[in-house]
Design a protein around this motif. Structure first.
Motif, PDB file in Angstrom:
ATOM      1  N   UNK A  43      -2.985  -9.149   7.953  1.00 41.53           N
ATOM      2  CA  UNK A  43      -2.845  -8.928   6.554  1.00 41.53           C
ATOM      3  C   UNK A  43      -3.590  -9.954   5.997  1.00 41.53           C
ATOM      4  N   UNK A  44      -3.982 -10.759   6.483  1.00 39.69           N
ATOM      5  CA  UNK A  44      -4.624 -11.935   5.681  1.00 39.69           C
ATOM      6  C   UNK A  44      -6.170 -11.325   5.632  1.00 39.69           C
ATOM      7  N   UNK A  45      -6.562 -10.582   6.533  1.00 39.93           N
ATOM      8  CA  UNK A  45      -8.269 -10.017   6.659  1.00 39.93           C
ATOM      9  C   UNK A  45      -7.954  -8.733   5.574  1.00 39.93           C
ATOM     10  N   UNK A  46      -7.178  -8.139   5.330  1.00 38.71           N
ATOM     11  CA  UNK A  46      -6.913  -7.025   4.496  1.00 38.71           C
ATOM     12  C   UNK A  46      -7.032  -7.644   3.004  1.00 38.71           C
ATOM     13  N   UNK A  76       7.919   3.617  13.041  1.00 38.18           N
ATOM     14  CA  UNK A  76       6.694   4.471  12.704  1.00 38.18           C
ATOM     15  C   UNK A  76       5.698   3.839  11.698  1.00 38.18           C
ATOM     16  N   UNK A  77       4.545   4.274  11.586  1.00 38.88           N
ATOM     17  CA  UNK A  77       3.729   3.708  10.732  1.00 38.88           C
ATOM     18  C   UNK A  77       4.035   4.068   9.254  1.00 38.88           C
ATOM     19  N   UNK A  78       4.023   3.209   8.464  1.00 39.21           N
ATOM     20  CA  UNK A  78       4.236   3.188   7.033  1.00 39.21           C
ATOM     21  C   UNK A  78       3.086   3.091   6.216  1.00 39.21           C
ATOM     22  N   UNK A  79       2.593   3.885   5.183  1.00 43.63           N
ATOM     23  CA  UNK A  79       1.618   3.860   4.071  1.00 43.63           C
ATOM     24  C   UNK A  79       2.286   3.045   2.977  1.00 43.63           C
ATOM     25  N   UNK A  80       2.463   1.645   2.764  1.00 46.60           N
ATOM     26  CA  UNK A  80       3.082   1.221   1.567  1.00 46.60           C
ATOM     27  C   UNK A  80       1.819   1.147   0.556  1.00 46.60           C
ATOM     28  N   UNK A  81       2.591   1.100  -0.637  1.00 44.22           N
ATOM     29  CA  UNK A  81       1.917   0.795  -2.058  1.00 44.22           C
ATOM     30  C   UNK A  81       2.162  -0.640  -2.298  1.00 44.22           C
ATOM     31  N   UNK A  82       1.029  -1.386  -2.123  1.00 41.65           N
ATOM     32  CA  UNK A  82       1.258  -2.606  -2.098  1.00 41.65           C
ATOM     33  C   UNK A  82       0.596  -3.322  -3.411  1.00 41.65           C
ATOM     34  N   UNK A  83       1.036  -4.347  -3.985  1.00 40.05           N
ATOM     35  CA  UNK A  83       0.611  -5.144  -5.247  1.00 40.05           C
ATOM     36  C   UNK A  83       0.706  -6.514  -5.353  1.00 40.05           C
ATOM     37  N   UNK A 112      -3.633  -8.167  -9.856  1.00 43.76           N
ATOM     38  CA  UNK A 112      -4.239  -7.533  -8.926  1.00 43.76           C
ATOM     39  C   UNK A 112      -4.495  -5.979  -8.903  1.00 43.76           C
ATOM     40  N   UNK A 113      -5.376  -5.234  -7.862  1.00 46.29           N
ATOM     41  CA  UNK A 113      -5.299  -4.096  -7.865  1.00 46.29           C
ATOM     42  C   UNK A 113      -4.237  -3.592  -6.757  1.00 46.29           C
ATOM     43  N   UNK A 114      -3.378  -2.637  -7.104  1.00 43.61           N
ATOM     44  CA  UNK A 114      -2.610  -2.031  -6.261  1.00 43.61           C
ATOM     45  C   UNK A 114      -3.179  -1.133  -5.144  1.00 43.61           C
ATOM     46  N   UNK A 115      -3.117  -1.276  -3.748  1.00 44.89           N
ATOM     47  CA  UNK A 115      -3.649  -0.411  -3.146  1.00 44.89           C
ATOM     48  C   UNK A 115      -2.592   0.088  -1.944  1.00 44.89           C
ATOM     49  N   UNK A 116      -3.327   0.694  -0.955  1.00 50.43           N
ATOM     50  CA  UNK A 116      -2.457   1.286   0.076  1.00 50.43           C
ATOM     51  C   UNK A 116      -2.609   0.749   1.326  1.00 50.43           C
ATOM     52  N   UNK A 117      -1.683   0.332   2.220  1.00 47.98           N
ATOM     53  CA  UNK A 117      -1.719  -0.635   3.422  1.00 47.98           C
ATOM     54  C   UNK A 117      -0.521  -0.357   4.209  1.00 47.98           C
ATOM     55  N   UNK A 118      -0.775  -0.209   5.504  1.00 49.81           N
ATOM     56  CA  UNK A 118       0.583  -0.447   6.503  1.00 49.81           C
ATOM     57  C   UNK A 118       1.030  -1.727   6.362  1.00 49.81           C
ATOM     58  N   UNK A 119       0.492  -2.960   5.885  1.00 46.91           N
ATOM     59  CA  UNK A 119       0.948  -4.068   6.028  1.00 46.91           C
ATOM     60  C   UNK A 119       1.651  -4.560   4.523  1.00 46.91           C
ATOM     61  N   UNK A 120       3.012  -4.691   4.576  1.00 46.63           N
ATOM     62  CA  UNK A 120       3.692  -4.693   3.528  1.00 46.63           C
ATOM     63  C   UNK A 120       3.978  -6.153   2.974  1.00 46.63           C
ATOM     64  N   UNK A 121       3.447  -6.269   1.688  1.00 47.58           N
ATOM     65  CA  UNK A 121       3.373  -7.754   0.995  1.00 47.58           C
ATOM     66  C   UNK A 121       4.320  -7.587  -0.318  1.00 47.58           C
ATOM     67  N   UNK A 175       9.941  -3.554  -1.047  1.00 43.66           N
ATOM     68  CA  UNK A 175       9.273  -2.577  -0.249  1.00 43.66           C
ATOM     69  C   UNK A 175       9.322  -1.305  -1.206  1.00 43.66           C
ATOM     70  N   UNK A 176       8.151  -0.846  -0.927  1.00 41.25           N
ATOM     71  CA  UNK A 176       7.842   0.327  -1.857  1.00 41.25           C
ATOM     72  C   UNK A 176       6.676   1.154  -1.380  1.00 41.25           C
ATOM     73  N   UNK A 177       6.717   2.699  -1.369  1.00 42.89           N
ATOM     74  CA  UNK A 177       5.755   3.567  -0.955  1.00 42.89           C
ATOM     75  C   UNK A 177       5.631   4.597  -2.201  1.00 42.89           C
ATOM     76  N   UNK A 178       4.791   5.347  -1.878  1.00 46.27           N
ATOM     77  CA  UNK A 178       4.504   6.357  -2.806  1.00 46.27           C
ATOM     78  C   UNK A 178       5.107   7.640  -1.971  1.00 46.27           C
TER      79      UNK A 178
END
Length: 650
Positions: free
Chosen positions: A3-6, A408-415, A473-482, A491-494
């Protein structure tokens, strides 16, 4: 640790490599990042003077600089000269000017006044629009033409420029087109039959694809919501040619005069368009909420619906205002009123969690039959749009919560929260308002809502809203949920638009796999968090490209629209400051430009640290963010999309 790296990768580094590519009329240098991913906003960077650098910096220099974000704009303090632009060559765009047998190319990029001589003008015509590589000594610039796009025409040239510049594919491969002609038929026998429920689509007047439908009913506990989304995952299977094309694009791109779809029209405008009175396969989400909008339960089904009607936002708004037409009258009490009542509950929940409430204006460019800009209209903020938006957010939350519980892997929409280094920009304003922000860990979007509300009482809402939005910050897509800071959600996805966003398609596939839904299209076994990290980075980048491409095209069309108004005086709002002058916007059409410092009343102006104003030392005159002033339009340049103004003192 992942998470921290991303997270760190999304931040602008303190030291960054920039190329100086132009200068303003006041001589202030303008730069861009050498690596596009380091400047996700696509904003221009104004270079602070550094008199110790000999020879003096000039367009073409590449430097290592310290980056700052102050007063709503990016600025850079040069640290080390790294070389000339020849070491970091990138493709440029311009218009040919013929001078006898010789020719030069004039840059067609905003804030760039560069011209380049060509070694040969053979085969080129005056007015040709070209892509080129800069060459030669930076003090005597030459260029090599790569491609002649054609005689400069704002519409064709602009489309070609942005698609080429942002690497946006506009033609589907032959394999994908062939695959699109042989798509399978869905099996209604294994799907839940929802054709008896009066789902409706609600979209804009000129929408052509209707990929989501909504329905609601009152229950003893509150409401039951239905959100049906076109079943794109059934047609677009993992690792197929259509999937490869969708991944490459990442999303559809919506430009003022064209749409570059993520998938072929046979899907977006036919098989995955929920046309009224036609059976269509969907992934349906049912959500139970109480009267305060709290989600009590939710479930997903592979289903079949038959949309009862195709409604527009305007039609639904008119019906709610008491003006029903032939379509909305029979649907008003059984369909529209339950949607509106359920929205009231969802709005309560939104207010309670303190989601960021900053409305941004959107504008619609209208063209005449010849393709010229006929008008620019501000899109109204309609309650009917908010109804659909809250239903979509509820479905996105339900999908995120469902997948979070499954392996299962989740593609979160994180901000993420605003970066700590941006918060000092508000200190001067907060002192004036006698308000304070909590420490970053305790910061919530509701704190910004209170600032905006306090400013609105003082007539500063426009400028402050811009500032607050730029701080986010810019909203992005990531499997790591913040979580999603702006929406105040953990918890939010598209989930709601897989026809135009690859992230949503992945979420559909994950739901099919996690819930063992019938009829195929599940997430491939190869999918894991590492794969999703790579995909998330890619589709976040394609999204940024789409936003920048839309912004760039819109600026050119606005410049074309305003060109006949050169010399006229406009009411403008101050949106930011730099050493070059004052950034302003014509609010009625969203056109932004710069009032050069030298056109201000004669004075010595100071841009105070952490203050949102420009101060005249002798006159004590102050220009503040959000102030409404008058400015004369000096130049509107459709080739670059640039607007320049002169301060007009009545």
């Amino acid at each position: 640790m992942a998470k921290r790296v991303k997270k760190s990768k999304r931040r602008l580094p303190e030291l960054i490599k920039i190329e100086i590519y132009g200068e303003t009329e006041d001589g202030e240098l303008v730069a861009r990042t050498v690596c596009e991913k380091h400047n996700p906003t696509g904003a221009e960077i104004f270079v602070q003077p550094n008199k110790r650098m000999k020879p003096a910096l000039m367009p073409g220099d590449v430097v290592l600089a310290k980056l700052f974000y102050l007063h709503g704009v990016f600025s850079a303090r040069p640290v080390t000269r790294l070389g000339g632009a020849d070491d970091f060559v990138e493709k440029r765009y311009g218009v040919i000017e013929k001078h006898g047998e010789k020719a030069l190319v004039v840059s067609a990029e905003k804030n760039s006044h560069e011209t380049y001589w060509l070694n040969s003008g053979k085969g080129l015509k005056d007015g040709d629009f070209v892509s080129f590589f800069p060459e030669g000594d930076k003090r005597f610039k030459t260029a090599r033409v790569i491609r002649v796009i054609g005689t400069f025409d704002l519409h064709k040239a602009t489309s070609a420029l942005v698609l080429d510049k942002y690497d946006i594919p506009s033609v589907f491969s032959n394999k994908a087109n062939k695959e699109a002609k042989k798509l399978p038929a869905f099996d209604p026998s294994v799907r839940l039959d929802l054709t008896n429920l009066p789902f409706v689509t609600i979209d804009g007047d000129d929408s052509k694809d209707f990929d989501d439908a909504v329905w609601a009913e009152k229950t003893p506990a509150g409401f039951r919501l239905g959100v049906a989304i076109a079943d794109v995952a059934f047609y677009v299977r993992d690792l197929s040619e259509l999937d490869r094309e969708a991944y490459k694009r990442g999303n559809s791109v919506y430009l003022p005069d064209m749409v570059v779809p993520m998938l072929p029209e046979v899907l977006s405008n036919d098989l995955c368009s929920l046309r009224p009175r036609e059976k269509r396969p969907v992934l349906a989400c049912f959500i139970e909420i109480d009267n305060d909008g709290k989600i009590l339960n939710h479930n997903f089904h592979r289903a079949v619906i038959r949309s009862a009607e195709r409604l527009t936002y305007g039609e639904v708004q008119d019906a709610l205002d008491g003006n029903k037409n032939d379509k909305t009258a029979p649907l008003f009490y059984p369909v529209i009123m339950p949607l509106w009542e359920a929205y009231q509950a969802l709005a309560k929940a939104r207010k309670k969690r303190g989601a960021l409430e900053l409305e941004t204006d959107e504008f619609k460019v209208r063209f005449d039959k010849a393709g010229a800009v006929k008008s620019v209209e501000k899109c109204p903020h309609l309650l009917s749009e908010k109804i659909v938006e809250e239903f979509m957010i509820a479905a996105n939350v339900a999908a995120a919560q469902t997948l979070k519980k499954r392996k299962v892997p989740v593609m979160y929409r994180i901000h993420d929260k605003p970066r700590a280094e941006r918060l000092p920009d508000l200190e001067g304003l907060l002192r004036e308002l006698k308000m304070k922000l909590p420490s970053l860990p305790a910061l919530k979007p509701g704190h910004f809502n209170k600032i905006a509300a306090a400013c609105e009482k003082r007539g500063l809402q426009s400028g402050i809203s811009d500032l607050i939005l730029r701080m986010q910050s810019q909203a992005v897509y990531s499997p790591h949920n913040i979580g999603h800071f702006g929406l105040g959600l953990k918890d939010y996805v598209h989930f709601t638009s897989p026809i135009r966003r690859y992230a949503d398609l992945l979420v559909h596939r994950a739901l099919i796999k996690a819930l063992k839904l019938p009829d195929g299209g599940a997430l491939n076994e190869r999918a894991d968090d590492k794969l999703f990290e790579d995909i998330g980075a890619h589709i976040s980048e394609t999204e940024r490209k789409a936003v920048n491409a839309e912004r760039e095209m819109l600026s050119r069309y606005l410049a074309e629209y305003l060109k006949p108004a050169q010399g006229q005086v406009f009411d403008v709002v101050i949106t930011g400051f730099s050493n070059a002058g004052i950034f302003v916007r014509i609010e009625e059409i969203g056109a932004e430009g710069l009032i050069f410092m030298k056109t201000l009343p004669n004075d010595r102006y100071v841009l105070p640290e952490n203050k949102l104003s420009l101060f005249g030392v002798r006159s004590k005159r102050e220009f503040r963010l959000g102030d409404k002033i008058k400015a004369m339009l000096r130049e509107a340049n459709p080739v670059t999309g640039g607007l320049t103004f002169r301060f007009y003192d009545e």
